[in-house]
Design a protein around this motif. Sequence first.
Motif, PDB file in Angstrom:
ATOM      1  N   VAL A   1      -4.422   1.269   2.485  1.00 35.93           N
ATOM      2  CA  VAL A   1      -3.164   1.664   1.852  1.00 35.93           C
ATOM      3  C   VAL A   1      -2.021   1.584   2.860  1.00 35.93           C
ATOM      4  O   VAL A   1      -0.954   1.039   2.575  1.00 35.93           O
ATOM      5  CB  VAL A   1      -3.276   3.092   1.260  1.00 35.93           C
ATOM      6  N   MET A   2      -2.246   2.112   4.050  1.00 40.43           N
ATOM      7  CA  MET A   2      -1.189   2.101   5.062  1.00 40.43           C
ATOM      8  C   MET A   2      -0.895   0.692   5.568  1.00 40.43           C
ATOM      9  O   MET A   2       0.249   0.383   5.902  1.00 40.43           O
ATOM     10  CB  MET A   2      -1.553   3.028   6.223  1.00 40.43           C
ATOM     11  N   ALA A   3      -1.908  -0.151   5.613  1.00 34.47           N
ATOM     12  CA  ALA A   3      -1.664  -1.544   6.009  1.00 34.47           C
ATOM     13  C   ALA A   3      -0.713  -2.210   5.019  1.00 34.47           C
ATOM     14  O   ALA A   3       0.215  -2.928   5.419  1.00 34.47           O
ATOM     15  CB  ALA A   3      -2.989  -2.302   6.072  1.00 34.47           C
ATOM     16  N   GLU A   4      -0.908  -1.946   3.732  1.00 31.46           N
ATOM     17  CA  GLU A   4      -0.033  -2.530   2.721  1.00 31.46           C
ATOM     18  C   GLU A   4       1.382  -1.951   2.803  1.00 31.46           C
ATOM     19  O   GLU A   4       2.376  -2.673   2.684  1.00 31.46           O
ATOM     20  CB  GLU A   4      -0.611  -2.318   1.321  1.00 31.46           C
ATOM     21  N   ILE A   5       1.486  -0.658   3.039  1.00 29.74           N
ATOM     22  CA  ILE A   5       2.800  -0.024   3.184  1.00 29.74           C
ATOM     23  C   ILE A   5       3.522  -0.595   4.410  1.00 29.74           C
ATOM     24  O   ILE A   5       4.707  -0.908   4.359  1.00 29.74           O
ATOM     25  CB  ILE A   5       2.655   1.512   3.257  1.00 29.74           C
ATOM     26  N   PHE A   6       2.793  -0.740   5.511  1.00 26.64           N
ATOM     27  CA  PHE A   6       3.359  -1.321   6.731  1.00 26.64           C
ATOM     28  C   PHE A   6       3.839  -2.750   6.464  1.00 26.64           C
ATOM     29  O   PHE A   6       4.960  -3.119   6.816  1.00 26.64           O
ATOM     30  CB  PHE A   6       2.305  -1.300   7.850  1.00 26.64           C
ATOM     31  N   TYR A   7       2.996  -3.542   5.825  1.00 32.99           N
ATOM     32  CA  TYR A   7       3.316  -4.932   5.489  1.00 32.99           C
ATOM     33  C   TYR A   7       4.583  -5.004   4.640  1.00 32.99           C
ATOM     34  O   TYR A   7       5.493  -5.799   4.914  1.00 32.99           O
ATOM     35  CB  TYR A   7       2.116  -5.543   4.746  1.00 32.99           C
ATOM     36  N   LYS A   8       4.663  -4.182   3.612  1.00 34.49           N
ATOM     37  CA  LYS A   8       5.837  -4.190   2.733  1.00 34.49           C
ATOM     38  C   LYS A   8       7.096  -3.710   3.463  1.00 34.49           C
ATOM     39  O   LYS A   8       8.199  -4.198   3.207  1.00 34.49           O
ATOM     40  CB  LYS A   8       5.570  -3.354   1.486  1.00 34.49           C
ATOM     41  N   ALA A   9       6.938  -2.753   4.370  1.00 40.30           N
ATOM     42  CA  ALA A   9       8.089  -2.266   5.142  1.00 40.30           C
ATOM     43  C   ALA A   9       8.641  -3.370   6.039  1.00 40.30           C
ATOM     44  O   ALA A   9       9.862  -3.554   6.127  1.00 40.30           O
ATOM     45  CB  ALA A   9       7.695  -1.048   5.972  1.00 40.30           C
ATOM     46  N   ILE A  10       7.752  -4.106   6.680  1.00 40.45           N
ATOM     47  CA  ILE A  10       8.184  -5.221   7.534  1.00 40.45           C
ATOM     48  C   ILE A  10       8.980  -6.233   6.708  1.00 40.45           C
ATOM     49  O   ILE A  10      10.051  -6.688   7.114  1.00 40.45           O
ATOM     50  CB  ILE A  10       6.958  -5.913   8.183  1.00 40.45           C
ATOM     51  N   HIS A  11       8.471  -6.556   5.531  1.00 42.95           N
ATOM     52  CA  HIS A  11       9.151  -7.545   4.692  1.00 42.95           C
ATOM     53  C   HIS A  11      10.457  -6.996   4.103  1.00 42.95           C
ATOM     54  O   HIS A  11      11.408  -7.760   3.919  1.00 42.95           O
ATOM     55  CB  HIS A  11       8.198  -8.078   3.620  1.00 42.95           C
TER      56      HIS A  11
ATOM     57  N   HIS B   1      -5.342   4.569  10.682  1.00 46.59           N
ATOM     58  CA  HIS B   1      -4.931   5.643   9.782  1.00 46.59           C
ATOM     59  C   HIS B   1      -6.145   6.061   8.976  1.00 46.59           C
ATOM     60  O   HIS B   1      -7.091   5.296   8.841  1.00 46.59           O
ATOM     61  CB  HIS B   1      -3.815   5.132   8.857  1.00 46.59           C
ATOM     62  N   ARG B   2      -6.121   7.248   8.434  1.00 48.04           N
ATOM     63  CA  ARG B   2      -7.273   7.642   7.623  1.00 48.04           C
ATOM     64  C   ARG B   2      -7.307   6.902   6.289  1.00 48.04           C
ATOM     65  O   ARG B   2      -8.334   6.820   5.655  1.00 48.04           O
ATOM     66  CB  ARG B   2      -7.339   9.153   7.426  1.00 48.04           C
ATOM     67  N   TYR B   3      -6.183   6.340   5.865  1.00 51.56           N
ATOM     68  CA  TYR B   3      -6.118   5.491   4.677  1.00 51.56           C
ATOM     69  C   TYR B   3      -5.704   4.089   5.121  1.00 51.56           C
ATOM     70  O   TYR B   3      -4.603   3.628   4.834  1.00 51.56           O
ATOM     71  CB  TYR B   3      -5.130   6.053   3.658  1.00 51.56           C
ATOM     72  N   ASN B   4      -6.579   3.419   5.840  1.00 48.56           N
ATOM     73  CA  ASN B   4      -6.241   2.164   6.504  1.00 48.56           C
ATOM     74  C   ASN B   4      -5.698   1.085   5.569  1.00 48.56           C
ATOM     75  O   ASN B   4      -4.665   0.483   5.869  1.00 48.56           O
ATOM     76  CB  ASN B   4      -7.453   1.632   7.270  1.00 48.56           C
TER      77      ASN B   4
ATOM     78  N   ASN C   1      -7.223  -5.936   7.924  1.00 52.53           N
ATOM     79  CA  ASN C   1      -8.286  -6.055   8.929  1.00 52.53           C
ATOM     80  C   ASN C   1      -7.920  -5.318  10.217  1.00 52.53           C
ATOM     81  O   ASN C   1      -8.752  -4.617  10.794  1.00 52.53           O
ATOM     82  CB  ASN C   1      -8.592  -7.529   9.228  1.00 52.53           C
ATOM     83  N   ILE C   2      -6.690  -5.479  10.658  1.00 47.66           N
ATOM     84  CA  ILE C   2      -6.223  -4.800  11.878  1.00 47.66           C
ATOM     85  C   ILE C   2      -6.328  -3.285  11.714  1.00 47.66           C
ATOM     86  O   ILE C   2      -6.842  -2.584  12.592  1.00 47.66           O
ATOM     87  CB  ILE C   2      -4.777  -5.216  12.229  1.00 47.66           C
ATOM     88  N   PHE C   3      -5.835  -2.781  10.591  1.00 51.38           N
ATOM     89  CA  PHE C   3      -5.857  -1.338  10.364  1.00 51.38           C
ATOM     90  C   PHE C   3      -7.292  -0.808  10.297  1.00 51.38           C
ATOM     91  O   PHE C   3      -7.597   0.216  10.892  1.00 51.38           O
ATOM     92  CB  PHE C   3      -5.078  -0.988   9.093  1.00 51.38           C
ATOM     93  N   VAL C   4      -8.153  -1.498   9.578  1.00 52.25           N
ATOM     94  CA  VAL C   4      -9.541  -1.040   9.425  1.00 52.25           C
ATOM     95  C   VAL C   4     -10.282  -1.124  10.750  1.00 52.25           C
ATOM     96  O   VAL C   4     -10.922  -0.157  11.185  1.00 52.25           O
ATOM     97  CB  VAL C   4     -10.266  -1.834   8.309  1.00 52.25           C
ATOM     98  N   GLU C   5     -10.209  -2.282  11.406  1.00 52.84           N
ATOM     99  CA  GLU C   5     -10.950  -2.496  12.665  1.00 52.84           C
ATOM    100  C   GLU C   5     -10.509  -1.549  13.774  1.00 52.84           C
ATOM    101  O   GLU C   5     -11.286  -1.209  14.653  1.00 52.84           O
ATOM    102  CB  GLU C   5     -10.788  -3.949  13.132  1.00 52.84           C
ATOM    103  N   ASN C   6      -9.259  -1.118  13.743  1.00 51.65           N
ATOM    104  CA  ASN C   6      -8.724  -0.259  14.807  1.00 51.65           C
ATOM    105  C   ASN C   6      -8.533   1.188  14.360  1.00 51.65           C
ATOM    106  O   ASN C   6      -7.940   1.971  15.104  1.00 51.65           O
ATOM    107  CB  ASN C   6      -7.405  -0.840  15.312  1.00 51.65           C
TER     108      ASN C   6
END
Length: 184
Positions: free
Chosen positions: A38-48, A33-36, A25-30
């Motif tokens: 996908v990048m949200a999931e990559i960001f999430y997995k990187a944090i974990h 990235h052009r692939y919101n 939601n954060i990635f899409v609403e803001n």
Amino acid sequence: CKIKNIIGGFSIKQLAEVSLVEYKNIFVENSMHRYNEVMAEIFYKAIHKIADDYDGNASKIWHGNPSSATVVYRFLQFEGVGIKIATMAANILARQFKIPFSDYYSIDVSPDVHVKRVMTRIGLVPEKSPNEFIIYKAREMCPEFPGIIDYSLWEIGRTWCSKNGKPRCKECLVKTVCKTALKK
């Protein structure tokens, strides 16, 4: 910075508390990235990955004077990170942040369009060379730290050696050794 401002903090602990759905939601609403999604999931997995594998401390990826190959390999273990991003991240740590590694020979150039164009126009590699030609030419030129020339080539390509429009050869820093500039 955008995520820090949205969630009100930037510690790994705080970032890990945000759900994948919330990140999407954060990635899409803001429009982050052009692939919101996908990048949200990559960001999430990187944090974990940082939380789980590095005790919440990203600097453990490069702590203790590791080899450049170790650091590149650790970055490659993050989902969504390929060889270009992994070597670029290690290169930035070494070059800009002065993080000491036991060696630098596994930090290659990242053959993006600017680096390729400059190496081709200078005459270091043939037209339409594959990425491997660019990487191995840099290794030949600077075997102890091939990536040391990456930012300079990128900057030359972006500033003077443009693709669109007319290259500004007369102003370029490498005009005296550039085969394209010497032809003019």
